[in-house]
Design an enzyme around this catalytic site. Structure first.
Site, PDB file in Angstrom:
ATOM      1  N   HIS A   1     -82.628 -11.305  25.782  1.00 26.14           N
ATOM      2  CA  HIS A   1     -83.449 -10.088  25.659  1.00 26.14           C
ATOM      3  C   HIS A   1     -82.697  -8.967  24.945  1.00 26.14           C
ATOM      4  O   HIS A   1     -82.983  -7.794  25.160  1.00 26.14           O
ATOM      5  CB  HIS A   1     -83.926  -9.587  27.034  1.00 26.14           C
ATOM      6  CG  HIS A   1     -84.436 -10.668  27.924  1.00 26.14           C
ATOM      7  ND1 HIS A   1     -85.764 -11.053  27.953  1.00 26.14           N
ATOM      8  CD2 HIS A   1     -83.792 -11.498  28.791  1.00 26.14           C
ATOM      9  CE1 HIS A   1     -85.919 -12.040  28.822  1.00 26.14           C
ATOM     10  NE2 HIS A   1     -84.737 -12.337  29.339  1.00 26.14           N
ATOM     11  N   SER A  21     -75.887   3.240  -1.394  1.00 27.76           N
ATOM     12  CA  SER A  21     -77.105   4.026  -1.523  1.00 27.76           C
ATOM     13  C   SER A  21     -76.882   5.051  -2.622  1.00 27.76           C
ATOM     14  O   SER A  21     -75.783   5.598  -2.752  1.00 27.76           O
ATOM     15  CB  SER A  21     -77.396   4.724  -0.199  1.00 27.76           C
ATOM     16  OG  SER A  21     -78.193   5.866  -0.424  1.00 27.76           O
ATOM     17  N   LYS A  49     -73.010   4.916   2.720  1.00 28.95           N
ATOM     18  CA  LYS A  49     -73.729   3.704   3.093  1.00 28.95           C
ATOM     19  C   LYS A  49     -73.163   2.431   2.483  1.00 28.95           C
ATOM     20  O   LYS A  49     -72.743   2.390   1.339  1.00 28.95           O
ATOM     21  CB  LYS A  49     -75.199   3.811   2.649  1.00 28.95           C
ATOM     22  CG  LYS A  49     -75.960   4.890   3.374  1.00 28.95           C
ATOM     23  CD  LYS A  49     -76.492   4.404   4.689  1.00 28.95           C
ATOM     24  CE  LYS A  49     -77.798   3.687   4.454  1.00 28.95           C
ATOM     25  NZ  LYS A  49     -78.427   3.345   5.726  1.00 28.95           N
ATOM     26  N   GLU A  98     -80.591  -9.011   4.389  1.00 27.86           N
ATOM     27  CA  GLU A  98     -81.944  -8.449   4.517  1.00 27.86           C
ATOM     28  C   GLU A  98     -82.927  -9.163   3.598  1.00 27.86           C
ATOM     29  O   GLU A  98     -84.057  -9.465   3.977  1.00 27.86           O
ATOM     30  CB  GLU A  98     -81.938  -6.953   4.173  1.00 27.86           C
ATOM     31  CG  GLU A  98     -81.310  -6.082   5.234  1.00 27.86           C
ATOM     32  CD  GLU A  98     -81.245  -4.636   4.778  1.00 27.86           C
ATOM     33  OE1 GLU A  98     -81.973  -3.816   5.338  1.00 27.86           O
ATOM     34  OE2 GLU A  98     -80.472  -4.321   3.849  1.00 27.86           O
TER      35      GLU A  98
END
Ligand code: ARG
Length: 467
Positions: A164, A285, A291, A298
């Site tokens: 979980h 970025s 970043k 992804e």
């Protein structure tokens, strides 16, 4: 000159037509833009068919020789970029056949004896996909080999295991990598099954009913490395199960890559900070200088969507098609090819990126200490001392509540605090409450103990070698 010749109908099938194909329809029905990638398989299939025709006496020796030479020239032309693909020749099969006839004359026109594009295309796709499956299996082995290195290197590295997404019990990072290994092992096995089932030869089924020439289907099957001729001609030209199966196996494979990707995205975030992905697999970025984005995982996660979509496209394409061949089947190629390209690219990226990820062992270790991850170990300890498991569960629950209220992990409580919950607790409890003790105790096949991870790696290496 007859009237129809004036109209320049298609030379391959224009005999019964009195009007030229509409230009839009010609483009609409053409597949050459995407099926030309099967040119080598088309030529290999044609060579086997020509050999069979020559051996059975349907084709003369000189015609056979001319066809072989012509086909070799065509391969050279295609690979050097001089071949002129034409949409008016519809597909890869007719482009090659028409060029062959330009090169070798009537012999080229005899190649299609006893054959149809229906059995030809079914053969080409199988030959093409067979190679691609072998490539994908070898890519899986590359990625799995990287996982084994990583598992071995990090066999002792302790991290929190989750259920979980809540800290559950400590595990070793090596154990987690071996879980990924097993997922991929099933993918390889599914790919292998698909290969075995698809490896029959449609050649000789011709349009749908077989052919009246004295063909030898065993010869073409053997020549092309198929296990046998497909047993039924109607089925041979209309079956696309193998493409569906491949896309299904690919969808499951991508689901696995996507789950791995998701874990890498989470683990590389500042909140987890468990791993560092190699810079060459991340991007920055344009606005936020700090970043480092995990773009590759992804994107792999995102590409799972198109592969799932391709599976649904193929299932929907085949649903309700009457036997035998229908033009619908031409729509099988783009989803199939896109699946191959996507899976191949994702595996390539992961095989390079995954073994290069760096574990931040200290952060993983501290994270495993949070969330009372050794609570089960304390319960098991009490069971070993004679308490029934349900009672032990209750005792530990109370100790955890105390820990939450006082901001202390179980291993941070002193012996007197612990004894408050059960008189059965002695000094030996601290070995059990340590993360090292917890993972080492799970020392059975499939367990997370470092010793088991090393055994699992050794056993997996044998499996990869086919031993
Ligand atoms: N381009 C066609 C395909 O991909 C080849 C088979 C065409 N056969 C036919 N009868 N029109 O399916």
């Amino acid at each position: 000159m007859s009237k129809k010749d004036d109209k320049q109908t298609n030379p391959s099938w224009g005999g019964r037509f009195s009007e030229q194909t509409d230009a839009f329809v010609e483009a609409f029905t053409a597949s050459v833009e995407f099926d030309k990638r099967m040119y080598r398989q088309d030529i290999t299939g044609s060579k086997a068919h020509a050999l069979m025709l020559q051996k059975t006496g349907v084709l003369s020796e000189p015609d056979y020789e001319a066809i072989l030479k012509g086909l070799d020239t065509i391969i050279e032309e295609i690979e050097s970029g001089t071949f002129e693909w034409s949409v008016s020749r519809e597909d890869v099969h007719m482009n090659i056949e028409a060029r062959l006839t330009e090169l070798v004359g009537d012999a080229g026109k005899r190649l299609h004896t006893g054959r149809s594009r229906n059995d030809q295309v079914a053969t080409d796709i199988r030959l093409y996909l067979r190679e691609q499956i072998n490539h994908i299996i070898s890519q899986l082995v590359d990625l799995q080999t990287g996982l084994l290195q990583l598992a071995e290197r990090e066999a002792d590295t302790i991290m929190p295991g989750f259920t979980h997404l809540q800290v559950a019990q400590p595990v070793t990072f090596g154990h987690h990598m071996m879980a990924w290994f097993e997922m991929l092992q099933r993918d390889a096995s599914r790919m292998h099954d698909c290969h075995v089932r698809m490896n029959v030869s449609p050649l000789g089924a011709a349009a749908l009913a077989g052919t009246s020439y004295p063909i030898d289907r065993y010869l073409t099957a053997a020549e092309l490395g198929f296990a046998a001729p497909a047993a039924n001609s109607l089925d041979a030209v209309s079956d696309r199960d193998f493409a569906i199966e491949f896309c299904a196996a690919s969808a499951i494979l991508m689901t696995h890559l996507s789950r791995m990707a998701e874990e890498m995205v989470m683990w590389s975030s500042a909140q987890f900070d468990f791993i560092e992905l190699p810079d060459r697999y991340c991007t920055g970025s344009s606005i936020m200088p700090q970043k480092k984005n995990p773009d590759v995982p992804e994107l792999v996660r995102g590409k799972t969507g198109r592969v799932n979509g391709n599976l649904v496209s193929l299932l929907t394409l085949m649903k309700s098609q009457p036997l035998a061949y229908n033009k619908d089947n031409q729509e099988d190629k783009e989803p199939l090819f896109d699946t191959i390209d996507t899976v191949t690219a994702c595996l390539r990226a992961f095989a390079d990126m995954v073994p290069a990820l760096v574990c931040k062992r200290d952060t993983m270790y501290s994270a495993a200490k949070q969330g009372f991850s050794t609570a089960t170990d304390l319960a098991d300890y009490l069971v070993r001392k004679g308490l029934p498991f349900r009672d032990a569960h209750e005792v530990v629950g109370k100790a955890v509540a105390y820990g939450v209220a006082n901001g202390k992990d179980l291993s941070e409580m002193d012996i007197n605090e612990l004894k408050e919950f059960s008189a059965m607790i002695d000094d030996d409890v601290f070995k059990v409450l340590s993360l090292e003790g917890s993972v080492a105790a799970r020392n059975h096949i499939g367990g997370t103990a470092p010793e088991q991870v090393r055994k699992a790696v050794a056993e997996a290496r044998q499996r990869l070698k086919g031993g």
